[in-house]
Design an enzyme around this catalytic site. Structure first.
Site, PDB file in Angstrom:
ATOM      1  N   LYS A  55       0.842  -1.198   0.000  1.00  0.00           N
ATOM      2  CA  LYS A  55       0.000   0.000   0.000  1.00  0.00           C
ATOM      3  C   LYS A  55       0.878   1.250   0.000  1.00  0.00           C
ATOM      4  O   LYS A  55       0.642   2.192  -0.762  1.00  0.00           O
ATOM      5  CB  LYS A  55      -0.944  -0.014   1.217  1.00  0.00           C
ATOM      6  CG  LYS A  55      -2.044  -1.076   1.107  1.00  0.00           C
ATOM      7  CD  LYS A  55      -2.840  -1.264   2.390  1.00  0.00           C
ATOM      8  CE  LYS A  55      -3.871  -2.384   2.250  1.00  0.00           C
ATOM      9  NZ  LYS A  55      -4.655  -2.641   3.465  1.00  0.00           N
ATOM     10  N   GLN A  99      -4.407  -1.753   9.832  1.00  0.00           N
ATOM     11  CA  GLN A  99      -4.435  -3.046   9.145  1.00  0.00           C
ATOM     12  C   GLN A  99      -5.091  -4.109  10.026  1.00  0.00           C
ATOM     13  O   GLN A  99      -4.765  -4.245  11.212  1.00  0.00           O
ATOM     14  CB  GLN A  99      -3.013  -3.464   8.750  1.00  0.00           C
ATOM     15  CG  GLN A  99      -2.926  -4.703   7.891  1.00  0.00           C
ATOM     16  CD  GLN A  99      -3.562  -4.553   6.506  1.00  0.00           C
ATOM     17  OE1 GLN A  99      -3.657  -3.465   5.949  1.00  0.00           O
ATOM     18  NE2 GLN A  99      -4.008  -5.650   5.937  1.00  0.00           N
ATOM     19  N   ASP A 122     -10.754   2.995   4.406  1.00  0.00           N
ATOM     20  CA  ASP A 122     -11.156   1.587   4.294  1.00  0.00           C
ATOM     21  C   ASP A 122     -12.672   1.463   4.149  1.00  0.00           C
ATOM     22  O   ASP A 122     -13.172   0.404   3.761  1.00  0.00           O
ATOM     23  CB  ASP A 122     -10.754   0.821   5.569  1.00  0.00           C
ATOM     24  CG  ASP A 122      -9.418   0.101   5.438  1.00  0.00           C
ATOM     25  OD1 ASP A 122      -9.095  -0.336   4.316  1.00  0.00           O
ATOM     26  OD2 ASP A 122      -8.730  -0.032   6.459  1.00  0.00           O
TER      27      ASP A 122
END
Ligand code: GUN
Length: 294
Positions: A55, A99, A122
């Site tokens: 990412k 994460q 997200d």
């Protein structure tokens, strides 16, 4: 030789999406804004570390500022919340992700609700989940949105089709089902969600015109579960031992690619299918979040 389905090229579609972000990043630069993403990694799970690295690298390549905050597995929930709060008030950061999974002593939801919903790239914050479910768009979850972008690129319209989603996770199964049933472009599907407690999984899966596998079990979807001509979307990223490779493992999906490919009209490979799209949509959400501040 049986005919093999067309292979959906997620790398290529992701590249197109990244290209489409360049003029938007340039327009932000005119206003002296550089989109910024912060990724928080707690613990040393090797797969999570790889995703976070990918990412950050994708951000750098596109001129998006990125910070990776690596924390010890023993980090307390309050310490993690403090990190998120400091990122909420950091003007250089427009997108924040923690994460998943986090260590079991940390309650993921408590941390997620701490993220400013406008920085929730997200799309996991209950506010954004709710807006998505109500059909208001906003910051959409990356993997489901990436799947829809892939289908759009290949002119696979879910309207009126039988979609079977195998898996009911908050990250993929639930949101992709919700998005595909919306009354909107690239929605209007008849959606069934099957999962580990479903009876007759093979029979349900065989109903699918579009089969989305997001169970997290290597090659769990076999050819007998696929209707002739179905579109097969594989969301799985599973590490399985392979002593013939340098790393000692290889990555396989939730779908038996070789078997299912002989029945499918379209199929996504692993790697190179849905995975690159998740990252592309994260970049897209980061740019969108930066635009919202301008
Ligand atoms: N773990 C697996 N997929 C994801 C994702 O899309 N975002 C975050 N934050 N964690 C994940």
């Amino acid at each position: 030789m049986p005919r093999f389905g067309a292979i959906i090229d997620g790398k290529e579609v992701a590249k197109n999406i990244r290209k489409s972000l360049k003029p938007r990043i340039a327009a932000l630069a005119e206003k002296a804004i550089v989109p910024g993403l912060a990724a928080v990694l707690v613990g040393d799970d090797p797969a999570s570390a790889t995703y976070v690295r990918s990412k950050a690298r994708a951000c750098e390549k596109l001129g998006i500022y990125s910070e990776v905050i690596r924390c010890d597995a023993l980090l307390t929930q309050n310490e993690l919340i403090e990190i998120v709060e400091s990122l909420n008030s950091n003007d250089k950061i427009h997108g924040i992700l923690v994460q998943s999974p986090v260590p079991s002593h940390i309650d993921e939801l408590t941390v997620t609700v701490t993220i400013n919903p406008e920085k929730d790239v997200d799309g996991f914050h209950p506010y954004n989940v709710g807006m998505m479910l109500l059909g208001y768009g906003g910051l959409l979850p990356c993997t489901p949105h990436g799947i829809i972008k892939l289908m759009r690129h290949y002119d696979i319209d879910p309207a009126g089709k039988e979609v079977v989603v195998v898996g009911r996770s908050n990250i993929v199964g639930k949101p992709v089902a919700a998005m595909l049933m919306q009354k909107c472009d690239m929605g209007n599907a008849t959606v069934t969600v099957a999962h580990s407690r479903s009876k007759n999984l093979a029979e349900i899966a065989r109903r699918a015109d579009i089969l989305i596998a997001a169970i997290g079990r290597p090659r769990a979807i076999t050819a007998d579960m696929v209707k002739e001509g179905a579109v097969v979307i594989d969301v799985g990223i599973n590490r399985i031992e392979d002593t013939s490779t340098e790393k000692g493992y290889k990555i396989v999906g939730d779908v038996d690619f070789d078997g299912c490919g002989e029945k499918a009209s379209y199929i996504t490979p692993v790697p190179g299918g849905v995975g690159p799209m998740t990252i592309a949509m994260l970049l897209s959400n980061t740019v969108t979040a930066a635009e919202m501040t301008s």
